[in-house]
Design a protein around this motif. Structure first.
Motif, PDB file in Angstrom:
ATOM      1  N   ARG A 241     -32.678  46.544   2.498  1.00  0.00           N
ATOM      2  CA  ARG A 241     -32.396  47.753   3.268  1.00  0.00           C
ATOM      3  C   ARG A 241     -33.676  48.540   3.550  1.00  0.00           C
ATOM      4  O   ARG A 241     -33.940  48.933   4.693  1.00  0.00           O
ATOM      5  CB  ARG A 241     -31.403  48.632   2.493  1.00  0.00           C
ATOM      6  CG  ARG A 241     -31.101  49.970   3.141  1.00  0.00           C
ATOM      7  CD  ARG A 241     -30.037  50.708   2.349  1.00  0.00           C
ATOM      8  NE  ARG A 241     -30.417  50.860   0.947  1.00  0.00           N
ATOM      9  CZ  ARG A 241     -31.225  51.819   0.512  1.00  0.00           C
ATOM     10  NH1 ARG A 241     -31.765  52.705   1.358  1.00  0.00           N
ATOM     11  NH2 ARG A 241     -31.511  51.916  -0.777  1.00  0.00           N
ATOM     12  N   LEU A 242     -34.502  48.729   2.511  1.00  0.00           N
ATOM     13  CA  LEU A 242     -35.718  49.517   2.677  1.00  0.00           C
ATOM     14  C   LEU A 242     -36.776  48.760   3.486  1.00  0.00           C
ATOM     15  O   LEU A 242     -37.513  49.356   4.272  1.00  0.00           O
ATOM     16  CB  LEU A 242     -36.274  49.901   1.306  1.00  0.00           C
ATOM     17  CG  LEU A 242     -35.412  50.900   0.524  1.00  0.00           C
ATOM     18  CD1 LEU A 242     -35.932  51.044  -0.918  1.00  0.00           C
ATOM     19  CD2 LEU A 242     -35.402  52.256   1.202  1.00  0.00           C
TER      20      LEU A 242
ATOM     21  N   GLN B 221     -36.242  46.660   5.843  1.00  0.00           N
ATOM     22  CA  GLN B 221     -35.868  46.747   7.252  1.00  0.00           C
ATOM     23  C   GLN B 221     -36.214  48.126   7.814  1.00  0.00           C
ATOM     24  O   GLN B 221     -36.669  48.251   8.950  1.00  0.00           O
ATOM     25  CB  GLN B 221     -34.372  46.486   7.398  1.00  0.00           C
ATOM     26  CG  GLN B 221     -33.892  46.459   8.844  1.00  0.00           C
ATOM     27  CD  GLN B 221     -32.428  46.106   8.963  1.00  0.00           C
ATOM     28  OE1 GLN B 221     -31.703  46.086   7.978  1.00  0.00           O
ATOM     29  NE2 GLN B 221     -31.976  45.824  10.161  1.00  0.00           N
ATOM     30  N   GLN B 222     -36.007  49.151   6.998  1.00  0.00           N
ATOM     31  CA  GLN B 222     -36.298  50.517   7.442  1.00  0.00           C
ATOM     32  C   GLN B 222     -37.782  50.730   7.727  1.00  0.00           C
ATOM     33  O   GLN B 222     -38.156  51.405   8.688  1.00  0.00           O
ATOM     34  CB  GLN B 222     -35.814  51.512   6.384  1.00  0.00           C
ATOM     35  CG  GLN B 222     -36.076  52.970   6.742  1.00  0.00           C
ATOM     36  CD  GLN B 222     -35.613  53.901   5.638  1.00  0.00           C
ATOM     37  OE1 GLN B 222     -34.868  53.511   4.735  1.00  0.00           O
ATOM     38  NE2 GLN B 222     -36.035  55.151   5.700  1.00  0.00           N
ATOM     39  N   TYR B 223     -38.642  50.141   6.853  1.00  0.00           N
ATOM     40  CA  TYR B 223     -40.079  50.386   6.967  1.00  0.00           C
ATOM     41  C   TYR B 223     -40.857  49.218   7.574  1.00  0.00           C
ATOM     42  O   TYR B 223     -42.076  49.211   7.541  1.00  0.00           O
ATOM     43  CB  TYR B 223     -40.657  50.724   5.596  1.00  0.00           C
ATOM     44  CG  TYR B 223     -40.184  52.049   5.055  1.00  0.00           C
ATOM     45  CD1 TYR B 223     -40.749  53.249   5.491  1.00  0.00           C
ATOM     46  CD2 TYR B 223     -39.162  52.113   4.114  1.00  0.00           C
ATOM     47  CE1 TYR B 223     -40.318  54.469   4.999  1.00  0.00           C
ATOM     48  CE2 TYR B 223     -38.704  53.335   3.619  1.00  0.00           C
ATOM     49  CZ  TYR B 223     -39.283  54.507   4.071  1.00  0.00           C
ATOM     50  OH  TYR B 223     -38.848  55.717   3.584  1.00  0.00           O
ATOM     51  N   HIS B 224     -40.160  48.239   8.107  1.00  0.00           N
ATOM     52  CA  HIS B 224     -40.838  47.050   8.640  1.00  0.00           C
ATOM     53  C   HIS B 224     -41.798  47.445   9.770  1.00  0.00           C
ATOM     54  O   HIS B 224     -41.454  48.263  10.638  1.00  0.00           O
ATOM     55  CB  HIS B 224     -39.815  46.042   9.152  1.00  0.00           C
ATOM     56  CG  HIS B 224     -40.369  44.671   9.292  1.00  0.00           C
ATOM     57  ND1 HIS B 224     -41.206  44.311  10.345  1.00  0.00           N
ATOM     58  CD2 HIS B 224     -40.241  43.565   8.514  1.00  0.00           C
ATOM     59  CE1 HIS B 224     -41.550  43.046  10.212  1.00  0.00           C
ATOM     60  NE2 HIS B 224     -40.976  42.560   9.113  1.00  0.00           N
TER      61      HIS B 224
ATOM     62  N   ILE C 249     -40.573  47.492  13.336  1.00  0.00           N
ATOM     63  CA  ILE C 249     -39.697  48.598  13.719  1.00  0.00           C
ATOM     64  C   ILE C 249     -40.490  49.901  13.819  1.00  0.00           C
ATOM     65  O   ILE C 249     -40.078  50.841  14.491  1.00  0.00           O
ATOM     66  CB  ILE C 249     -38.546  48.748  12.690  1.00  0.00           C
ATOM     67  CG1 ILE C 249     -37.723  47.446  12.658  1.00  0.00           C
ATOM     68  CG2 ILE C 249     -37.642  49.925  13.021  1.00  0.00           C
ATOM     69  CD1 ILE C 249     -36.623  47.455  11.636  1.00  0.00           C
ATOM     70  N   ASN C 250     -41.627  49.948  13.112  1.00  0.00           N
ATOM     71  CA  ASN C 250     -42.450  51.155  13.102  1.00  0.00           C
ATOM     72  C   ASN C 250     -43.877  50.821  13.566  1.00  0.00           C
ATOM     73  O   ASN C 250     -44.829  50.907  12.779  1.00  0.00           O
ATOM     74  CB  ASN C 250     -42.481  51.769  11.700  1.00  0.00           C
ATOM     75  CG  ASN C 250     -41.100  52.083  11.171  1.00  0.00           C
ATOM     76  OD1 ASN C 250     -40.546  53.126  11.428  1.00  0.00           O
ATOM     77  ND2 ASN C 250     -40.536  51.145  10.405  1.00  0.00           N
TER      78      ASN C 250
ATOM     79  N   ALA D 205     -45.634  53.762   7.244  1.00  0.00           N
ATOM     80  CA  ALA D 205     -44.522  52.811   7.138  1.00  0.00           C
ATOM     81  C   ALA D 205     -45.034  51.443   6.707  1.00  0.00           C
ATOM     82  O   ALA D 205     -44.404  50.759   5.891  1.00  0.00           O
ATOM     83  CB  ALA D 205     -43.797  52.707   8.473  1.00  0.00           C
TER      84      ALA D 205
END
Length: 213
Positions: free
Chosen positions: A27-28, A30-33, A36-37, A43
């Motif tokens: 989950r994390l 994917q959030q900070y990949h 995506i950023n 990130a």
């Protein structure tokens, strides 16, 4: 990065299970990949730290615990079924005994699991000693409590936790946090009630506590 920092970075309690570690990391991550950023250095650094923490925690998880949550190949499934049939076959002896249900059968740990736990235990002990030396008592207690959860029948591990409680209680007396000190001294006695040396130390701490009161 120590184990406690790894758990904290992934938003988990010490001693979390493999599924929780894996789920939180996914989950994390994917959030900070970075994809995506894009152009976000923070990130990117967070993603790298999460990955390092995840890899370090995996080293402390027995392979069998990991593999039990992974897809098994058909060949391995076949071997497991054969093994299960062998285990289910009654063993005849001159003294007939009633069959036990699987939940009643003793489950000795495989040698490889015992070796992994032994290495984890002494690796944790070294880190615990470092925390106590640096007077980082809350971290030491969190680490020892996690190890007790993993090895609940290990008397030596419970002794380490009791000593951590006692040293923290003594430090709290020096800081004049007397009620909190009493709580941790009592925890020390409850955790390792047959340790005479510890009992004597705690009794001296209680005497000092009464003098301060």
């Amino acid at each position: 990065m120590d184990l406690l920092d790894c758990y904290r970075l992934l938003g988990l309690r010490s001693g979390a299970s493999f599924p929780d570690i894996k789920s939180s990391y996914r989950r994390l991550a994917q959030q900070y990949h970075p994809d995506i950023n894009p152009n976000d250095e923070r990130a990117k650094e967070k993603f790298i730290a999460l990955t390092e923490a995840y890899k370090l925690l995996l080293q402390c998880i027995p392979p069998q615990e990991q593999s039990s949550y992974q897809k098994t190949s058909p060949a391995v499934e076949t071997l497991q079924k054969k093994s299960d049939r062998v285990k289910e076959t009654p063993q005849h002896s001159s003294h007939s005994q009633p069959l036990r249900s699987p939940s009643q059968q003793p489950k000795p740990k495989p040698p490889q699991i015992e070796e992994i736990e032994r290495r984890l235990k002494w690796k944790t002990y070294e880190q615990l000693q470092q925390f106590l030396k640096e007077r980082r008592f809350p971290q030491a207690i969190a680490l020892a409590e996690a190890l007790v959860e993993r090895l609940p029948n290990d008397a030596e591990v419970r002794q380490w936790l009791a000593i951590s409680y006692q040293l923290w209680g003594r430090a709290l007396i020096a800081e004049k946090q007397l009620l909190k000190a009493r709580i941790y001294l009592k925890k020390a006695l409850k955790t390792d009630p047959k340790n005479k040396s510890l009992i004597n130390e705690v009794q001296r701490d209680f005497m000092k506590l009464e003098q301060v009161f």
